[in-house]
Design an enzyme around this catalytic site. Structure first.
Site, short mmCIF file in Angstrom:
data_model
loop_
_atom_site.label_atom_id
_atom_site.label_comp_id
_atom_site.label_asym_id
_atom_site.label_seq_id
_atom_site.Cartn_x
_atom_site.Cartn_y
_atom_site.Cartn_z
N ASP A 1 5.62 7.49 -6.08
CA ASP A 1 6.41 6.39 -6.65
C ASP A 1 7.44 6.91 -7.66
O ASP A 1 8.49 6.30 -7.85
CB ASP A 1 5.50 5.37 -7.35
CG ASP A 1 4.72 4.51 -6.35
OD1 ASP A 1 5.18 4.39 -5.19
OD2 ASP A 1 3.67 3.97 -6.73
N TYR B 1 16.79 8.44 2.18
CA TYR B 1 17.42 7.47 3.08
C TYR B 1 18.83 7.93 3.45
O TYR B 1 19.18 8.09 4.61
CB TYR B 1 17.56 6.10 2.41
CG TYR B 1 16.29 5.35 2.09
CD1 TYR B 1 15.42 5.79 1.10
CD2 TYR B 1 15.99 4.16 2.74
CE1 TYR B 1 14.28 5.07 0.77
CE2 TYR B 1 14.85 3.44 2.42
CZ TYR B 1 13.99 3.90 1.44
OH TYR B 1 12.87 3.18 1.12
N GLU C 1 13.69 -2.81 8.56
CA GLU C 1 12.22 -2.87 8.72
C GLU C 1 11.83 -2.86 10.20
O GLU C 1 10.85 -2.24 10.59
CB GLU C 1 11.64 -4.09 8.01
CG GLU C 1 11.98 -4.20 6.51
CD GLU C 1 11.85 -2.91 5.71
OE1 GLU C 1 11.02 -2.06 6.07
OE2 GLU C 1 12.61 -2.76 4.73
N GLU D 1 12.43 7.47 6.33
CA GLU D 1 13.52 6.64 5.83
C GLU D 1 14.91 7.09 6.29
O GLU D 1 15.79 6.27 6.51
CB GLU D 1 13.45 6.54 4.30
CG GLU D 1 12.17 5.87 3.79
CD GLU D 1 11.97 4.43 4.27
OE1 GLU D 1 12.93 3.82 4.78
OE2 GLU D 1 10.84 3.91 4.12
N CYS E 1 0.80 -1.24 0.00
CA CYS E 1 0.00 0.00 0.00
C CYS E 1 0.82 1.28 0.00
O CYS E 1 0.34 2.32 -0.44
CB CYS E 1 -0.97 0.00 1.18
SG CYS E 1 -2.31 -1.19 0.98
N1 BES Z 1 9.07 1.48 3.40
C1 BES Z 1 10.12 1.07 2.55
C2 BES Z 1 9.65 0.55 1.22
C3 BES Z 1 8.79 1.51 0.43
C4 BES Z 1 9.04 2.87 0.41
C5 BES Z 1 7.74 1.03 -0.29
C6 BES Z 1 8.23 3.72 -0.30
C7 BES Z 1 6.92 1.88 -1.01
C8 BES Z 1 7.16 3.24 -1.02
C9 BES Z 1 11.01 0.02 3.22
O1 BES Z 1 11.20 0.21 4.58
C10 BES Z 1 12.37 0.14 2.62
O2 BES Z 1 12.94 1.17 2.79
N2 BES Z 1 12.85 -0.89 1.95
C11 BES Z 1 14.18 -0.90 1.41
C12 BES Z 1 15.04 -1.71 2.31
C13 BES Z 1 16.45 -1.29 2.42
C14 BES Z 1 16.73 0.16 2.49
C15 BES Z 1 17.15 -2.05 3.52
C16 BES Z 1 14.13 -1.50 0.03
O3 BES Z 1 13.10 -2.02 -0.37
O4 BES Z 1 15.11 -1.45 -0.69
ZN ZN Z 2 12.42 1.92 5.00
#
Ligand code: BES
Ligand code: ZN
Length: 585
Positions: A365, A373, A286, A308, A128
């Site tokens: 997106d 991050y 996570e 992030e 989502c």
């Molecule tokens: N919440 C994010 C994934 C996300 C962000 C999904 C924005 C949809 C929209 C998740 O915590 C994340 O940051 N995942 C990273 C992991 C990594 C930085 C360790 C990923 O998917 O690469």
């Molecule tokens: Zn994240």
């Protein structure tokens, strides 16, 4: 004020949803969900109510006595979806909406049996974040509002449903199974999540369980055996874990992200199951969201760095506590490389390289990158360097305590830290970080002895002694440091000595394949095609498709490989790959 989130029709002068009750039937035949959702408001409300929807068919809106309420489903906007305008004609405590999802609902991926490991049963999962919850439930889809929920999911009886919620039981009813769930903690809608498939589970500790397809569940349990220790480390840094359980669902390979912090049930890419526990920092990430993101939530996508950037910082402190400062420093160094690449990729969109962004008219997106991050991480490191680690850690605890179960903006963060640590922001050059494009020249350098050793190689093939005990992070740092194109001899030597093409550790394999593609080392092509057919994680698709598409010798292959695999990719991943191929020279 009225609308305060550029990605939602939610109007804060109208009724505010505090909880919903969902009853839904999942049909794999039609790839749709038929649902009835009851939205309950903070207090009985009257007048107009705007809800977010995307590709939903709305059948009926009524109050809880069953009296029909007038509504208009407006034409869809490309980013926001369609506004569902309901008229509450008398003070109304809650409303019920009967609806159906579309087969192409943007939050859902329906997998055919062949796309699963087991190959026998279909699979369905939701994703989502950022603004896709509205394609599954008509609701006020903004993280400014927190909701509790209950859910009753009807699925084929051969399958198991799991949800980011407490399990309240399952019973069978003819060909169906009815699963009950309850989410007692209030969450922003983007954290609503569920999956349905052939699933088995293993307990890792009293509060951790891993779910996966039966054929991978033991490997997953082995890989994740140390999760309880990770939670312990996180609790000593950030305070008690507030969500009772920390279960993990190992996803099918098409899952487009590394992980998704769905509360009580993190979704995890199967590429983390490397066999040697070397990639579990994704789980640390996570898990860290349980504090930064899920407890203290960005009020909308313009403040995504609060989710992030803080989580990347929190993740590296967990890694440091468990695996040492060296390992955390190496991961930060790799993050810095990835930041530079992302800044390069966004060089013609400098406004999206700021931490505090303006996203009206921009799809979250599309704006997504590692910038919030890694730039966010460096910014927090700069503040930490200015005030000292102890002081910063104490401030972080008070920040989490102040805003827990809330949603905040960058302004709220600024106000809080200014009050608690006067002068800290100025000392860290905060305005350049928050509102400047790119990286401030004061960005802290990232150094470590192990990084120096890699850089000293200057891209030369390492000896066995030099690369003994390298972690995947060190391999990735090394491979990215090799000047490209690398010579045929270098590529051959690397592959013969280290069997890189045969590696099953994607954090080593993909940097290697990327280097090889940029070096026109054609021997890797079958392996590249195999990887692109097997995994849908965008972190891996991006460099491989870019490598193929940006080389005249392989650009036709890129198109052919996409055609072959398009149907198996998640819509978000598909769109990303299509953009790469469209924009290739
Ligand atoms: N919440 C994010 C994934 C996300 C962000 C999904 C924005 C949809 C929209 C998740 O915590 C994340 O940051 N995942 C990273 C992991 C990594 C930085 C360790 C990923 O998917 O690469
Ligand atoms: Zn994240």
């Amino acid at each position: 004020m009225a609308r305060r989130d550029p990605h939602s029709y939610c109007d804060d002068t109208q009724a505010q949803t505090v909880s919903f009750a969902l009853a839904a039937r999942v049909s794999f035949d039609t790839q749709t969900i038929a649902g009835e959702v009851t939205l309950t408001f903070f207090e009985p409300a009257i007048g107009p109510l705007d809800l977010d929807t995307r590709d939903l068919t709305i059948e009926r809106v009524e109050d809880t006595s069953g009296k029909q309420l007038p509504f208009v489903l407006h034409p869809p906007e490309p980013i926001l979806g369609a506004r569902l305008a309901v008229e509450l004609v008398a003070p109304t405590p809650s409303i019920r909406i009967r609806y159906r999802t579309a087969a192409h609902a943007s939050a859902l991926q329906w997998l055919a049996p062949a796309q699963t490991k087991g190959g026998r049963q279909p699979f369905l999962f939701s994703q989502c974040q950022a603004i896709h919850a509205r394609s599954v439930i008509p609701m006020q889809d903004t993280p400014r509002l927190r909701v509790r929920y209950t859910a009753e999911l009807v699925v084929p009886r051969e399958l198991t449903a799991v949800m980011a919620a407490a399990d309240r039981g399952r019973h069978e009813d003819g060909p169906f199974a009815v699963h009950l769930f309850e989410m007692p903690q209030p969450i922003p809608p983007y954290l609503f999540a569920f999956a349905v498939g052939e699933l088995a589970s293993r307990d890792l500790s009293p509060r951790c369980r891993v779910w996966a397809e039966p054929s991978v569940v033991d490997a997953a349990a082995y890989e994740l055996a140390d999760v309880e220790a990770m939670i312990g480390a996180a609790e000593s840094l950030y305070g008690p874990y507030d969500w009772e359980r920390f279960d993990i669902l190992t996803m099918p390979p098409s899952f487009p992200y590394g992980g998704m912090e769905n509360p009580r049930l993190t979704f995890l890419t199967p590429t983390v199951i490397a066999g040697d526990r070397s990639l579990v920092s994704v789980v640390a990430h996570e898990l860290a969201h349980s504090w930064t993101g899920n407890l203290v939530t960005n009020a909308n996508a313009e403040h995504f760095w609060l989710n992030e950037g803080f989580t990347t910082y929190a993740e590296r402190r967990i890694v440091e506590a468990l695996d040492g400062a060296d390992m955390a420093a190496l991961q930060a160094a790799l993050g810095r490389r990835e930041l530079d690449e992302s800044l390069e990729r966004f060089h013609d969109k400098p406004a999206l390289t700021k931490l505090r962004t303006q996203l009206a008219g921009i799809d979250p997106d599309e704006a997504y990158s590692l910038i919030p991050y890694e730039k966010g991480y460096l910014f927090l490191c700069a503040i930490e360097a200015a005030v000292g680690r102890e002081v910063f850690a104490r401030w972080l605890r008070s920040y989490l305590e102040t805003f827990r179960f809330g949603a905040i903006t960058t302004e709220d963060f600024v106000e809080h830290i200014e009050a608690a640590l006067p002068g800290a922001l100025a000392a860290a050059n905060a305005s350049a970080w928050l509102d400047g494009a790119g990286l401030p020249s004061s960005a802290p350098p990232l150094r470590s002895a192990r990084l120096d050793a890699i850089e000293a190689l200057a891209g030369a093939v390492p000896t066995a002694a030099q690369s003994a005990n390298w972690s995947p992070t060190e391999w990735a740092l090394y491979l990215e440091s090799v000047p490209r194109p690398a010579s045929e001899a270098t590529c051959r030597a690397l592959d013969e000595q280290y069997r890189l093409t045969a590696s099953n550790n994607f954090d080593v394999l993909v940097p290697w394949l990327t280097l090889a593609l940029k070096s026109s080392y054609a021997a890797v092509l079958p392996r590249v095609e195999q990887v692109l057919a097997e995994v849908g994680r965008m972190k891996y698709l991006r460099p491989l498709y870019t490598g193929l598409a940006h080389n005249a010798a392989t650009s036709a292959t890129a198109q052919a490989v996409l055609e072959r695999n398009r149907a198996g990719y998640h819509p978000i991943a598909r769109q990303m790959v299509e953009t790469i191929l469209r924009e290739a020279p």
